[in-house]
Design a protein around this motif. Structure first.
Motif, PDB file in Angstrom:
ATOM      1  N   ASN A 181       1.358  19.856  47.734  1.00 23.52           N
ATOM      2  CA  ASN A 181       0.968  20.039  49.122  1.00 23.52           C
ATOM      3  C   ASN A 181       0.309  18.741  49.579  1.00 23.52           C
ATOM      4  OD1 ASN A 181      -1.722  20.941  50.891  1.00 23.52           O
ATOM      5  ND2 ASN A 181       0.198  21.803  51.626  1.00 23.52           N
ATOM      6  N   ILE A 182       0.875  18.132  50.647  1.00 22.63           N
ATOM      7  CA  ILE A 182       0.400  16.816  51.081  1.00 22.63           C
ATOM      8  C   ILE A 182       0.057  16.885  52.569  1.00 22.63           C
ATOM      9  CG2 ILE A 182       0.890  14.336  51.123  1.00 22.63           C
ATOM     10  CD1 ILE A 182       3.134  14.846  49.124  1.00 22.63           C
ATOM     11  N   ASN A 236      -2.125  17.249  46.671  1.00 21.61           N
ATOM     12  CA  ASN A 236      -2.483  18.334  45.766  1.00 21.61           C
ATOM     13  C   ASN A 236      -1.247  18.746  44.971  1.00 21.61           C
ATOM     14  OD1 ASN A 236      -5.186  18.664  46.982  1.00 21.61           O
ATOM     15  ND2 ASN A 236      -4.031  19.416  48.733  1.00 21.61           N
ATOM     16  N   GLY A 237      -1.284  18.543  43.663  1.00 19.71           N
ATOM     17  CA  GLY A 237      -0.140  18.848  42.824  1.00 19.71           C
ATOM     18  C   GLY A 237      -0.463  19.861  41.746  1.00 19.71           C
ATOM     19  N   ASN A 269      -5.639  16.598  42.256  1.00 19.59           N
ATOM     20  CA  ASN A 269      -5.585  16.184  43.661  1.00 19.59           C
ATOM     21  C   ASN A 269      -6.147  14.787  43.816  1.00 19.59           C
ATOM     22  OD1 ASN A 269      -8.544  16.365  44.636  1.00 19.59           O
ATOM     23  ND2 ASN A 269      -8.227  18.348  43.632  1.00 19.59           N
ATOM     24  N   LEU A 270      -5.571  14.075  44.759  1.00 18.09           N
ATOM     25  CA  LEU A 270      -5.969  12.719  45.091  1.00 18.09           C
ATOM     26  C   LEU A 270      -6.280  12.677  46.581  1.00 18.09           C
ATOM     27  CD1 LEU A 270      -6.186   9.679  44.242  1.00 18.09           C
ATOM     28  CD2 LEU A 270      -3.802   9.457  44.964  1.00 18.09           C
ATOM     29  N   ARG A 271      -7.436  12.139  46.934  1.00 20.25           N
ATOM     30  CA  ARG A 271      -7.843  12.099  48.345  1.00 20.25           C
ATOM     31  C   ARG A 271      -8.267  10.693  48.740  1.00 20.25           C
ATOM     32  NH1 ARG A 271      -8.390  17.289  50.123  1.00 20.25           N
ATOM     33  NH2 ARG A 271      -8.453  18.879  48.489  1.00 20.25           N
ATOM     34  N   SER A 272      -7.964  10.343  49.969  1.00 20.70           N
ATOM     35  CA  SER A 272      -8.435   9.081  50.539  1.00 20.70           C
ATOM     36  C   SER A 272      -8.665   9.292  52.025  1.00 20.70           C
ATOM     37  CB  SER A 272      -7.427   7.955  50.304  1.00 20.70           C
ATOM     38  OG  SER A 272      -6.228   8.195  51.012  1.00 20.70           O
ATOM     39  N   GLY A 273      -9.416   8.392  52.634  1.00 23.78           N
ATOM     40  CA  GLY A 273      -9.664   8.528  54.057  1.00 23.78           C
ATOM     41  C   GLY A 273     -10.853   7.717  54.510  1.00 23.78           C
ATOM     42  N   ILE A 274     -11.220   7.920  55.756  1.00 20.91           N
ATOM     43  CA  ILE A 274     -12.352   7.206  56.341  1.00 20.91           C
ATOM     44  C   ILE A 274     -12.982   8.107  57.402  1.00 20.91           C
ATOM     45  CG2 ILE A 274     -10.774   6.030  57.939  1.00 20.91           C
ATOM     46  CD1 ILE A 274     -12.734   3.695  58.005  1.00 20.91           C
ATOM     47  N   ARG A 275     -14.323   8.138  57.409  1.00 20.20           N
ATOM     48  CA  ARG A 275     -15.055   8.938  58.382  1.00 20.20           C
ATOM     49  C   ARG A 275     -16.072   8.057  59.085  1.00 20.20           C
ATOM     50  NH1 ARG A 275     -17.665  13.108  55.412  1.00 20.20           N
ATOM     51  NH2 ARG A 275     -19.519  11.781  55.293  1.00 20.20           N
TER      52      ARG A 275
END
Length: 790
Positions: free
Chosen positions: A338-339, A374-375, A383-389
């Motif tokens: 799920n991506i 999410n695998g 799960n692998l997460r990246s981003g910026i807030r």
């Protein structure tokens, strides 16, 4: 302290002529107010208010506000805005006055409003260079891919702006990378602008009021990027009556509704869009397929409310939420993924008029961009997460002391939280969370002052100075490593403590010299600092690309840009023409090292640093009025990169280097029912690296690649066509509709997306053959969209 003193000194130098002029002036009064759409009450951004016979005037700001101070006397003023009927007023200025200009869209008035003074046009009269405003009506009339109107793809048709690849919504400006464009939606920065892996933009045209692109000499109020500013303003909502619009296309539908919460005092707009690719494809995937249950969809939601407390105070609250979701299931291998990825923004703004000459705006912004993978396979999940807030606060002031002067100043501060790579997982009953030290924090700030100054009818100067700073802050652990990369020591920084500080002055200067009423010469120079970076292995903006901050090891990007141009209008501004030359030097550019493969390490450990430069010329001709409208844009340019650790230290063309770029855009109003439009684009093929030698090592074919971007793909070209049919109702109807028939790539040109090498036969019996094959994405694609309005 010395830097702050220098800023104050520059402030005094910029404002001294203004102060001196005010001290020696006679009796003056001020006319102020707003420019609005007469039907909806929407504020009109960038409308021109000109003193007839004087050749001077002002432009309404981002909220439609204007102010002009004149000597006592009788005057005539003309107010003009693209796509609207002009309005002229005559008045005696013997005291401070308020006047709101209410402009009617062309086609809604029974009689033409005649303006006797010669219309002024910003293409010639304004000092700002490289600025183009797009009318949403024009954007919606152009041919599109799969029926989806796209602001960013329309921008790609302008000189100096090139696309990121076949059908992609990403864009590059004057040799800069995709991260060097400051893209804002109601003052909120948009970090990922693409749906469907970049093939459509996140901007729903039904919710947009105004689009402005500045590709050279950006004003001091903008900062944090090297190449361009794309400032997008959402509609405020109809103050007069309830109305709705929408459309049903091949892959997506959209719907917007807006209206007054309290007539002439408060309004709202809600605009939504969703694709149904998943629903269309599902019936054609058999249940026996290993991919049954997989799917993809995206959606957008734009909302905005505003409330007018008084003639001096107004509050706006706007938001955007968009998501792409890709699900993958392989029943045969018990694997699923799920991506999801997308943006969420919220903007709160308060306008206040301190007095007729002083307008202020206070803004709070929340911004969150996330990507997740999410695998799950058998008993293993990860799960692998990246981003910026971001959390941002800023304050801006507009001051109109005299008709020949406008001052603007302000400050901004942003708290960044970066998540370049956060990994976790679970196997049976065991949880594992490796050291996620890549999470980083930073505070970015800036203060600026800009002064627009008309020195008589011939000269206009826009001068500005900005001081920006960026501090990486704790919590953070800096590791010392030996020659083999093993950690030997560490320095721990507490929460809020400064790890690394960067800062610098960013001077901005543009000038205009009017040769006559129809032509002018302009020049600009600007310095920009950029403290956050998008690092990518691909040629376009993808959700897997990483935003990283400047740190102990990553320095800010720096640039100087120089531009000059000649601007000439014909037939009372019926035709606009311009020729611009530019040169841009960029330092501290970032790429991944050769041979890099994504892993769990901190990405900045895999970076290499170098320089870049670009130069070129842009030619633009646009026809603004009449049954036939459109433009021709041509760019001749060079874009280079040079990294000591890449390509043996030799310079190479950037992957978005394009020698020739031509766009021809036209729209023709055949009659009241039919409007035709067409687009032709041509571009030099993308630079690429290809294998030059093949070896057999232990029976395996091994490739040896050329130097970076040594080769060119075949040239890119296509023609698109669209026809809009609007039935003429025999009797008045509350609901009106139109049909848009569009053909993308009319002659089905198979433009190259990438090239791969196909291997057949065997090396052992001498039958091995290696052939280059081209992958193309879009042949001829017809589409139809029904748009409605009530």
């Amino acid at each position: 302290m010395p830097r702050f003193s220098l800023f104050i000194l520059l402030f005094l130098l910029l404002t001294r002529p203004l102060v001196y002029g005010q001290e020696n002036s006679g009796r003056k009064f001020t006319l102020s107010g707003y420019v609005r759409d007469s039907l909806s009450g929407e504020s009109l951004i960038g409308a021109s208010i000109v003193i007839n016979g004087k050749g001077r005037g002002v432009v309404s700001n981002t909220y439609g506000y204007y102010s002009i101070t004149l000597d006592a006397g009788r005057y005539e003023l003309s107010c003009t805005y693209a796509g609207y009927e002009s309005v002229r007023i005559s008045f005696m200025l013997d005291r401070d006055l308020s006047n709101n200009f209410l402009l009617s869209p062309r086609g809604t008035t029974q009689e033409e409003v005649v303006v006797y003074a010669k219309r002024k046009d910003g293409n010639v009269t304004q000092a700002q260079m490289g600025k183009i405003d797009l009318a949403m009506s024009q954007v919606k009339s152009l041919p599109v891919l799969l029926g989806e109107t796209d602001i960013l793809k329309t921008l790609q048709l302008l000189p100096g702006v090139r696309n990121a690849g076949e059908g992609n919504a990403g864009f590059y400006v004057r040799g800069g990378g995709p991260d060097q464009n400051l893209i804002m939606l109601d003052d909120a920065v948009v970090y990922n602008t693409g749906h469907l892996f970049g093939f459509f933009s996140v901007f729903n045209s039904d919710a947009i009021k105004n689009v402005s692109l500045i590709k050279g000499g950006m004003p001091a109020q903008y900062g944090g990027r090297l190449s361009s500013v794309l400032d997008i303003a959402m509609k405020d909502g109809n103050m007069k009556q309830l109305e709705g619009e929408g459309g049903i296309g091949l892959i997506a539908s959209r719907f917007s509704i807006q209206g007054p919460l309290q007539k002439d005092k408060a309004s709202f707009i809600i605009s939504a869009r969703r694709t149904y690719i998943d629903a269309l494809v599902k019936p054609f995937v058999p249940k026996s397929s290993s991919f049954y249950g997989s799917g993809y969809y995206f959606y957008d939601l734009n909302t905005k409310v505003n409330y007018k407390f008084s003639d001096r105070d107004r509050l706006y609250l706007s938001g955007y939420f968009g998501r792409d979701v890709f699900d993958f299931k392989n029943n045969q291998r018990s694997f699923s993924a799920n991506i999801p990825w997308g943006n969420a923004t919220a903007t709160l703004r308060w306008n206040h008029v301190f007095h007729r000459k002083l307008f202020s705006n206070a803004t709070l912004v929340f911004n969150n961009y996330n990507f997740a993978f999410n695998g799950e396979q058998n008993n293993l999940s990860f799960n692998l997460r990246s981003g910026i807030r971001d959390l941002t606060a800023k304050f801006d002031m507009d001051y109109y002391p005299a008709p020949a002067h406008k001052l603007k100043w302000g400050a901004q501060i942003t708290h960044h939280t970066f998540k370049p790579n956060l990994f976790s997982g679970r196997s049976d009953s065991v949880d594992f969370t490796p050291n996620n030290a890549s999470r980083k924090y930073a505070i970015e700030s800036g203060v600026y002052l800009q002064h627009d100054w008309e020195l008589g009818e011939k000269w206009q100067l826009n001068t500005g100075i900005r001081y920006s700073s960026f501090a990486q802050t704790g919590p953070f652990t800096d590791y010392t490593r030996d020659a083999d990369g093993n950690k030997t020591d560490s320095t721990v920084y507490r929460r809020g403590s400064t790890v690394k500080y960067y800062g610098g002055l960013e001077p901005r200067f543009t000038m205009r010299y009017s040769i006559n009423d129809e032509s002018s010469f302009k020049a600009s120079v600007s310095r920009n600092n950029q403290y956050i970076h998008l690092v990518s292995n691909a040629g376009s903006t993808l959700p897997t690309d990483l935003w990283v901050p400047s740190t102990l090891n990553v320095k800010p990007q720096l640039s100087w840009q120089y531009a000059a141009g000649y601007f000439r209008n014909f037939s009372n501004n019926k035709y606009e023409t311009s020729v611009e030359l530019y040169y841009k030097k960029m330092d501290n550019q970032i790429e991944y090292r050769e041979g890099y493969t994504p892993g769990l390490t901190d990405p900045e450990e895999e970076f290499v640093f170098g320089e870049g430069w670009s130069y070129g010329s842009e030619f633009f001709v646009r026809k603004n009025t009449g049954r036939l409208t459109g433009w021709v844009g041509y760019t001749l340019s060079w874009t280079w990169r040079k990294f000591p650790d890449l390509n043996e230290g030799m310079k190479y063309p950037a992957r978005y280097d394009r020698r020739h770029d031509l766009s021809v855009v036209s729209a023709y109003e055949l009659n009241k029912k039919w409007k035709l439009s067409a687009v032709f684009v041509y571009g030099t093929g993308n630079a690429t690296s290809l294998p030059e030698r093949f070896y057999i090592v232990n029976g395996t074919l091994t490739q040896e690649y050329s130097r970076i971007n040594k080769y060119r793909l075949p040239s890119y070209h296509r023609i698109d066509f669209a026809a809009t049919y609007t039935p003429v109702a025999k009797k008045p109807s509350r609901i009106t509709g139109s049909w848009v028939f569009s053909i993308y790539n009319v002659y089905s040109r198979l433009n190259p997306y990438f090239i791969y090498y196909d291997q057949t036969g065997s090396a052992y019996d001498g039958s091995l053959k290696v052939e280059a094959r081209q992958v193309s994405l879009f042949p001829i694609i017809p589409s139809v969209t029904w748009n409605f309005r009530f």
